[in-house]
Structures are given as C-alpha cells and as structure tokens.
Scaffold this motif. Structure first.
Motif, PDB file in Angstrom:
ATOM      1  N   PRO A   4      51.827  29.723  43.339  1.00 24.92           N
ATOM      2  CA  PRO A   4      51.820  30.099  44.753  1.00 24.92           C
ATOM      3  C   PRO A   4      52.837  31.182  45.131  1.00 24.92           C
ATOM      4  O   PRO A   4      53.417  31.141  46.208  1.00 24.92           O
ATOM      5  N   TYR A 118      35.276  40.124  50.757  1.00 20.88           N
ATOM      6  CA  TYR A 118      35.679  38.751  50.493  1.00 20.88           C
ATOM      7  C   TYR A 118      36.031  38.549  49.020  1.00 20.88           C
ATOM      8  O   TYR A 118      36.933  37.787  48.695  1.00 20.88           O
ATOM      9  N   MET A 121      39.421  39.807  48.710  1.00 19.74           N
ATOM     10  CA  MET A 121      40.338  38.863  49.333  1.00 19.74           C
ATOM     11  C   MET A 121      40.630  37.680  48.398  1.00 19.74           C
ATOM     12  O   MET A 121      41.783  37.246  48.269  1.00 19.74           O
ATOM     13  N   LEU A 122      39.596  37.184  47.733  1.00 20.68           N
ATOM     14  CA  LEU A 122      39.810  36.075  46.793  1.00 20.68           C
ATOM     15  C   LEU A 122      40.717  36.498  45.644  1.00 20.68           C
ATOM     16  O   LEU A 122      41.541  35.709  45.177  1.00 20.68           O
ATOM     17  N   MET A 125      44.212  36.446  46.853  1.00 25.02           N
ATOM     18  CA  MET A 125      44.697  35.071  47.060  1.00 25.02           C
ATOM     19  C   MET A 125      45.179  34.404  45.769  1.00 25.02           C
ATOM     20  O   MET A 125      45.773  33.331  45.832  1.00 25.02           O
ATOM     21  N   THR A 126      44.962  35.044  44.626  1.00 26.01           N
ATOM     22  CA  THR A 126      45.497  34.503  43.375  1.00 26.01           C
ATOM     23  C   THR A 126      46.995  34.751  43.258  1.00 26.01           C
ATOM     24  O   THR A 126      47.650  34.173  42.391  1.00 26.01           O
ATOM     25  N   PHE A 127      47.549  35.630  44.087  1.00 24.89           N
ATOM     26  CA  PHE A 127      48.953  36.040  44.056  1.00 24.89           C
ATOM     27  C   PHE A 127      49.288  36.805  42.775  1.00 24.89           C
ATOM     28  O   PHE A 127      50.454  36.970  42.453  1.00 24.89           O
TER      29      PHE A 127
END
Length: 157
Positions: A4, A118, A121-122, A125-127
C-alpha cells in the motif's frame, strides 16, 4: 499481498490475476504497454474532439439547407418547427437534435475511452511507481502530440 505504498518491486497484479510482472524485464514491458495505452487514450480524446467538430459542422450544414438554423455569436439555435395551423409562436432550442449517426458513435467512443482510462486507473492503484511514471509520461507525450487537436474541446475526463 498488495503493497500500500509507492514501490518499484514486482509481483503486483496488473489488471488480471494472471498478469503479475515480477522481473525487471517484465516490469519494463508492462510499463511500455501502459505508456502506449496512455498515449492512445489522449489520441482517442483528440479524435473524439475532431468528430464532435465534424458532426457540428455537418448538423449546421444540414439544418441550414432546411432553413431551420439561426446563428448567434455564442450558440447555434435550431428552430423547432411548428404546424402552421397551431398558431403557436416559433420556439428555439440551444442543442442539436438527436442524430443516431452522430450520437451512437459518440457514446461508443466515450465508452472505449473510459475503458482505457479505467484500465490505467487500475494500474495506478497498484502503487507500482514504474507504472505510474510510465502512465504520466504517456499522458504528457500524448497531450503534446494530440492536445492541439482537442484544444478547447472535451477533455474526456
């Protein structure tokens, strides 16, 4: 387990469970693909703006042949036709009529552009920092290449 925080390590799922780059080469390949997806997203935005302008000119040309268009400095107004027997005054609307050959492709292009957005965006979101950097560079390069074609038009966001 997903990390995270921003990192450069591999092993994160990239959109699909079966796609989780672990080696440096796989991460580089995934980053290159994301760069080009971001570039394509900006290209689609420019192409949508081009189509919007084309459809607007086409609608104006078609309505001017019918004599139903009134130009003003800020908007194009379309005269709503009324029956000569109704005695109703002419009214105006500030939006073009629904045209399936314009509006259906507009919806399809928007959905496809959102699908790519999207997906990007995904990936963000993995950082995974390499993915984020590749996407940002792709969006920036895409805007440099295609931005002038969509200036003042839809941003797609």
């Amino acid at each position: 387990m997903m990390v995270p925080y921003l990192h450069f390590t591999g092993g994160d799922y990239l959109i699909f469970k079966s796609l989780s780059p672990t080696t440096a080469g796989q991460l580089a390949g995934a980053s290159i693909v994301l760069f080009f997806l971001a570039l394509i997203e900006r290209g689609l935005a420019a192409f949508r703006s081009y189509l919007e302008a084309y459809w607007e000119r086409r609608t104006q040309a078609l309505s001017s042949r019918d004599g139903t268009q009134i130009e003003t400095s800020s908007n194009t107004h379309f005269l709503l036709k009324s029956s000569p027997y109704s005695g109703a005054k002419s009214t105006y609307r500030t939006f073009p009529p629904f045209t399936p050959s314009h509006d259906i492709p507009r919806g399809i292009f928007h959905a496809f552009q959102a699908f790519i957005g999207y997906g990007l965006m995904l990936a963000v979101m993995t950082f995974q920092a390499a993915y984020i950097i590749a996407i940002l560079i792709g969006l920036g390069v895409g805007e440099v290449i295609f931005g002038r074609f969509s200036a003042g038009r839809h941003s797609g966001h």
